[in-house]
Design a protein around this motif. Structure first.
Motif, mmCIF file in Angstrom:
data_model
loop_
_atom_site.group_PDB
_atom_site.id
_atom_site.type_symbol
_atom_site.label_atom_id
_atom_site.label_comp_id
_atom_site.label_asym_id
_atom_site.label_seq_id
_atom_site.Cartn_x
_atom_site.Cartn_y
_atom_site.Cartn_z
ATOM 1 N N LEU A 1 -5.857 -1.808 3.148
ATOM 2 C CA LEU A 1 -6.791 -0.834 2.577
ATOM 3 C C LEU A 1 -7.919 -0.486 3.546
ATOM 4 O O LEU A 1 -8.253 0.686 3.731
ATOM 5 C CB LEU A 1 -7.367 -1.370 1.266
ATOM 6 C CG LEU A 1 -8.450 -0.493 0.624
ATOM 7 C CD1 LEU A 1 -7.935 0.902 0.330
ATOM 8 C CD2 LEU A 1 -8.985 -1.163 -0.649
ATOM 9 N N ASP A 2 -8.511 -1.489 4.172
ATOM 10 C CA ASP A 2 -9.638 -1.214 5.062
ATOM 11 C C ASP A 2 -9.220 -0.350 6.248
ATOM 12 O O ASP A 2 -10.002 0.492 6.715
ATOM 13 C CB ASP A 2 -10.256 -2.529 5.551
ATOM 14 C CG ASP A 2 -10.949 -3.284 4.425
ATOM 15 O OD1 ASP A 2 -11.130 -2.695 3.343
ATOM 16 O OD2 ASP A 2 -11.297 -4.462 4.629
ATOM 17 N N LEU B 1 0.833 -1.198 0.000
ATOM 18 C CA LEU B 1 0.000 0.000 0.000
ATOM 19 C C LEU B 1 0.873 1.256 0.000
ATOM 20 O O LEU B 1 1.662 1.479 0.923
ATOM 21 C CB LEU B 1 -0.915 -0.001 1.222
ATOM 22 C CG LEU B 1 -1.792 1.238 1.412
ATOM 23 C CD1 LEU B 1 -2.772 1.387 0.265
ATOM 24 C CD2 LEU B 1 -2.544 1.155 2.738
ATOM 25 N N PRO C 1 -11.009 0.677 -7.956
ATOM 26 C CA PRO C 1 -10.014 0.300 -6.947
ATOM 27 C C PRO C 1 -9.263 -0.994 -7.253
ATOM 28 O O PRO C 1 -9.804 -1.946 -7.807
ATOM 29 C CB PRO C 1 -10.871 0.126 -5.686
ATOM 30 C CG PRO C 1 -12.195 -0.350 -6.220
ATOM 31 C CD PRO C 1 -12.389 0.370 -7.526
ATOM 32 N N TRP D 1 -4.422 5.613 -3.591
ATOM 33 C CA TRP D 1 -3.370 4.640 -3.278
ATOM 34 C C TRP D 1 -2.946 3.894 -4.533
ATOM 35 O O TRP D 1 -3.703 3.791 -5.505
ATOM 36 C CB TRP D 1 -3.814 3.646 -2.204
ATOM 37 C CG TRP D 1 -4.892 2.679 -2.614
ATOM 38 C CD1 TRP D 1 -4.737 1.409 -3.113
ATOM 39 C CD2 TRP D 1 -6.322 2.907 -2.573
ATOM 40 N NE1 TRP D 1 -5.962 0.837 -3.368
ATOM 41 C CE2 TRP D 1 -6.939 1.728 -3.040
ATOM 42 C CE3 TRP D 1 -7.112 3.988 -2.179
ATOM 43 C CZ2 TRP D 1 -8.329 1.607 -3.137
ATOM 44 C CZ3 TRP D 1 -8.490 3.876 -2.281
ATOM 45 C CH2 TRP D 1 -9.085 2.691 -2.747
ATOM 46 N N SER E 1 -5.902 4.122 -7.413
ATOM 47 C CA SER E 1 -7.286 3.976 -6.969
ATOM 48 C C SER E 1 -7.603 5.125 -6.024
ATOM 49 O O SER E 1 -6.701 5.693 -5.401
ATOM 50 C CB SER E 1 -7.475 2.644 -6.230
ATOM 51 O OG SER E 1 -6.873 1.571 -6.922
ATOM 52 N N ASP F 1 -7.314 -3.780 -4.951
ATOM 53 C CA ASP F 1 -7.263 -4.182 -3.548
ATOM 54 C C ASP F 1 -5.816 -4.304 -3.078
ATOM 55 O O ASP F 1 -4.905 -4.590 -3.870
ATOM 56 C CB ASP F 1 -7.982 -5.523 -3.371
ATOM 57 C CG ASP F 1 -8.476 -5.729 -1.947
ATOM 58 O OD1 ASP F 1 -8.379 -4.799 -1.129
ATOM 59 O OD2 ASP F 1 -8.976 -6.842 -1.659
ATOM 60 N N ALA G 1 -1.355 0.158 -5.333
ATOM 61 C CA ALA G 1 -1.140 -1.138 -4.679
ATOM 62 C C ALA G 1 0.188 -1.766 -5.063
ATOM 63 O O ALA G 1 0.755 -2.534 -4.278
ATOM 64 C CB ALA G 1 -2.286 -2.090 -5.028
ATOM 65 N N ILE H 1 -13.910 -5.807 -3.434
ATOM 66 C CA ILE H 1 -14.016 -4.743 -2.436
ATOM 67 C C ILE H 1 -15.479 -4.430 -2.132
ATOM 68 O O ILE H 1 -15.857 -4.225 -0.973
ATOM 69 C CB ILE H 1 -13.259 -3.496 -2.913
ATOM 70 C CG1 ILE H 1 -11.753 -3.810 -2.995
ATOM 71 C CG2 ILE H 1 -13.508 -2.309 -2.002
ATOM 72 C CD1 ILE H 1 -10.917 -2.708 -3.604
#
Length: 222
Positions: free
Chosen positions: A55-56, A11, A49, A23, A35, A51, A25, A82
């Protein structure tokens, strides 16, 4: 350097601003797929996005996710993964073909508005379907413009996609937002309107240097 990363991701936060964040990835990939998560109309919208682990945790400081938006027919990316994880739909322009069948998640269609964004029908032909979002402060262009190296001729901070250099999306010249977010590379946050106009107005003139550099890099990496 691979065109598109896979496997273990890392990230890398870019484009952080009030009410949103971007971000990448796979920071080492050539495509520099970016994303974005943007707060709008009380919810958080995740745009094209990819993943990535962590991320969360990044999204926790923003509003609850409201939906995942796909703005380019080729940018299905990790939209379904996502969206299902956050129990929200994937939003696809109603005029965009060949996308819905490849997304294993609940789908909602949109046309001229998405949350507080106006939707620009930027390109719509059998080979390329692209929408852009604008709300006065933020302009999101997923593919026609980019800051990844393969978009830019020498000395360009922002470039038109190599396949659009001869016929650039001139409608974007009329926008002068506070920030430009792109689907490949970091965004532009200073002198945005003039930077967009310079990229579009110079796209034909700078096409040959861009193509020549791409050819040299192709052969040097063989």
């Amino acid at each position: 350097m691979p065109m598109k990363g896979s496997g273990a991701s890392e990230l890398t936060v870019v484009d952080r601003f009030d009410g949103g964040v971007g971000w990448i990835a796979y920071p080492d990939e050539t495509m520099q797929r970016a994303s974005h998560a943007i707060e709008s109309d009380g919810g958080l919208w995740l745009v094209d996005p990819v993943d990535v682990e962590g991320l969360d945790d990044l999204l926790e400081e923003y509003a609850d996710p409201e939906g995942v938006a796909v703005l380019l027919d080729r940018h299905k990316r990790d939209a379904a993964t996502i969206a299902n994880r956050h129990d929200v739909p994937v939003y696809v322009p109603e005029w965009m073909d060949g996308v819905v069948g490849d997304i294993d998640a609940p789908i909602k269609r949109f046309d001229r508005r998405l949350a507080d964004f106006d939707v620009i029908r930027l390109i719509d032909n059998p080979l390329w379907q692209e929408a852009a979002l604008v709300d006065g402060e933020t302009l999101v262009v997923p593919e026609s413009l980019g800051t990844a190296e393969y978009f830019r001729a020498p000395d360009e901070p922002l470039g038109v996609h190599p396949m659009l250099r001869i016929l650039p999306p001139r409608t974007l010249r009329s926008y002068d937002p506070d920030r430009l977010l792109v689907g490949h590379g970091e965004g532009i946050f200073e002198d945005v309107g003039r930077t967009i106009r310079r990229a579009i107005d110079g796209s034909r003139r700078t096409a040959l240097p861009l193509y020549l550099r791409s050819v040299r890099e192709l052969f040097s990496n063989r």
